[in-house]
Write a protein that holds these residues in place. Structure first.
Motif, short mmCIF file in Angstrom:
data_model
loop_
_atom_site.label_atom_id
_atom_site.label_comp_id
_atom_site.label_asym_id
_atom_site.label_seq_id
_atom_site.Cartn_x
_atom_site.Cartn_y
_atom_site.Cartn_z
N ILE A 116 10.71 -14.09 -3.23
CA ILE A 116 10.44 -14.29 -4.45
C ILE A 116 10.07 -13.30 -5.31
O ILE A 116 10.12 -12.38 -5.56
CB ILE A 116 9.77 -15.50 -5.28
CG1 ILE A 116 11.05 -16.47 -4.98
CG2 ILE A 116 10.15 -15.27 -6.82
CD1 ILE A 116 11.43 -17.32 -5.71
N LEU A 117 8.65 -13.25 -4.74
CA LEU A 117 7.06 -12.31 -4.94
C LEU A 117 8.01 -10.70 -4.34
O LEU A 117 7.59 -9.98 -5.38
CB LEU A 117 5.58 -12.01 -4.55
CG LEU A 117 5.54 -13.40 -4.83
CD1 LEU A 117 3.91 -13.51 -5.18
CD2 LEU A 117 4.85 -13.83 -6.73
N THR A 120 11.15 -9.50 -6.67
CA THR A 120 10.23 -9.15 -7.90
C THR A 120 9.88 -7.21 -7.91
O THR A 120 10.01 -7.05 -9.19
CB THR A 120 9.22 -9.95 -8.31
OG1 THR A 120 10.27 -11.63 -8.65
CG2 THR A 120 8.80 -9.86 -9.58
N TRP A 123 12.49 -4.87 -7.75
CA TRP A 123 13.28 -4.80 -8.60
C TRP A 123 12.46 -4.39 -9.62
O TRP A 123 12.91 -3.73 -10.15
CB TRP A 123 13.42 -6.31 -9.07
CG TRP A 123 14.21 -6.01 -10.79
CD1 TRP A 123 15.32 -6.17 -11.00
CD2 TRP A 123 13.42 -6.76 -12.17
NE1 TRP A 123 16.21 -5.91 -12.26
CE2 TRP A 123 14.89 -6.34 -12.92
CE3 TRP A 123 12.11 -6.55 -12.38
CZ2 TRP A 123 14.59 -6.91 -14.34
CZ3 TRP A 123 12.60 -6.93 -13.62
CH2 TRP A 123 12.89 -7.09 -14.40
N HIS A 124 11.11 -4.41 -9.91
CA HIS A 124 10.37 -3.66 -10.92
C HIS A 124 10.23 -1.82 -10.64
O HIS A 124 10.51 -1.28 -11.32
CB HIS A 124 9.13 -3.75 -10.50
CG HIS A 124 8.01 -3.71 -11.72
ND1 HIS A 124 8.09 -3.37 -13.05
CD2 HIS A 124 7.40 -2.39 -11.64
CE1 HIS A 124 7.60 -3.27 -13.66
NE2 HIS A 124 6.59 -2.17 -12.12
N THR A 138 1.38 -6.96 -1.93
CA THR A 138 1.64 -8.65 -2.09
C THR A 138 0.88 -9.49 -0.77
O THR A 138 0.55 -10.46 -1.20
CB THR A 138 3.04 -8.13 -2.52
OG1 THR A 138 3.11 -7.46 -4.00
CG2 THR A 138 3.68 -9.53 -2.76
#
Length: 287
Positions: A116-117, A120, A123-124, A138
């Motif tokens: 999930i991270l 994210t 996507w960012h 991360t």
């Protein structure tokens, strides 16, 4: 061809990132479990060498690759099919295939959180060098957070290489320029160092570990000194809320230390993605 496809197809990029994140999360589970043990064995060996102790520590291979994963109760070797991230846990219904011992849900949770991270981050930042660097950081922060939660330890073998990586990236202006990065690393370390010694002078206790200094220096190197107040504020706020909740709701002994690393890591990760937006929103609200 593949690179062009990933650049133009966001859904495919995020799907590949999620699958890769699950695989990385499975590996992080190994690092989280084994790295503290490897460090302890190394410390014991150094102490024995220093003391000229005739007894020697166990010299069987123990690292991130060997020995293979086994059930802690029956020593059943985990097969490749039983080691598929997330899917194997669901297929085995959370139990060892040999003896039926429950498998901790922590393993699939870390795999899922890593995926999930990772999604994210991509996507960012999109298909960029910033995304690749942010993904690596991360994964390192997930590992550091879990080890600190378990052992109250932030290994230098992870923190220091990523601090240097942040300084190197600044040479190419990936996140910030070198001037901002160097000042950020210095300010990050010295700010918590000063708080640590001031707290010790006032109370006679150590309020945090030296690993926290290095972790904030890492964020200073990656994000620059301007975002350090955001990191400190967010981590302190979350840490205070969680600490008070543990004391009030679960009767946690206030004399038992609570690791600060996970809150610092979470705050730094948030600042990496939305630190500028948070700062601008606060300034707009304040003025």
């Amino acid at each position: 061809m593949i690179v062009d496809l990933l650049q133009t197809n966001l859904a495919l990029l995020l799907s590949c990132t999620a699958l890769f994140g699950l695989i990385i999360g499975s590996f992080l589970n190994v690092v989280i479990h084994r790295l503290p043990i490897m460090m302890e064995r190394d410390w014991r060996a150094q102490c024995e060498e220093f003391l000229n102790d005739n007894e020697t520590t166990e010299n069987t291979a123990f690292n991130l690759l060997a020995p293979g994963s086994r059930c802690p109760k029956c020593e059943h070797s985990i097969t490749a099919l039983e080691n598929i991230p997330l899917a194997s846990y669901l297929w085995l219904k959370g139990r060892c295939s040999e003896c039926g011992t429950p498998i901790s849900p922590r393993y699939p949770i870390i795999e899922l959180v890593t995926a999930i991270l990772s999604v994210t981050v991509v996507w960012h930042f999109g298909f960029t060098i910033q995304a690749a660097a942010a993904l690596a950081l991360t994964w390192a922060l997930i590992t550091l957070s879990m080890i600190d939660f378990d052992q109250q330890l932030l290994p230098d073998s992870i923190t220091l290489p990523f601090l240097w990586l942040g300084l190197i990236l600044s040479l190419f202006g990936v996140f910030v320029d070198s001037h901002t990065s160097i000042i950020g690393a210095l300010a990050g370390y010295l700010s918590l160092w000063a708080i640590f010694h001031l707290f010790r002078l006032l109370t006679g206790k150590e309020g945090m570990g030296y690993g926290d200094f290095k972790l904030l220096a890492l964020f200073g190197a990656w994000l620059g000194w301007q975002l350090l107040p955001v990191v400190i504020l967010l981590s302190s706020l979350v840490g205070a809320v969680v600490g008070i909740s543990l004391i009030v709701l679960r009767g946690h002994d206030r004399n038992i230390p609570i690791p600060f690393g996970p809150y610092l890591a979470a705050a730094g990760w948030i600042a990496m993605l939305w630190g500028q937006d948070l700062t601008q929103a606060y300034l707009a609200w304040a003025t």
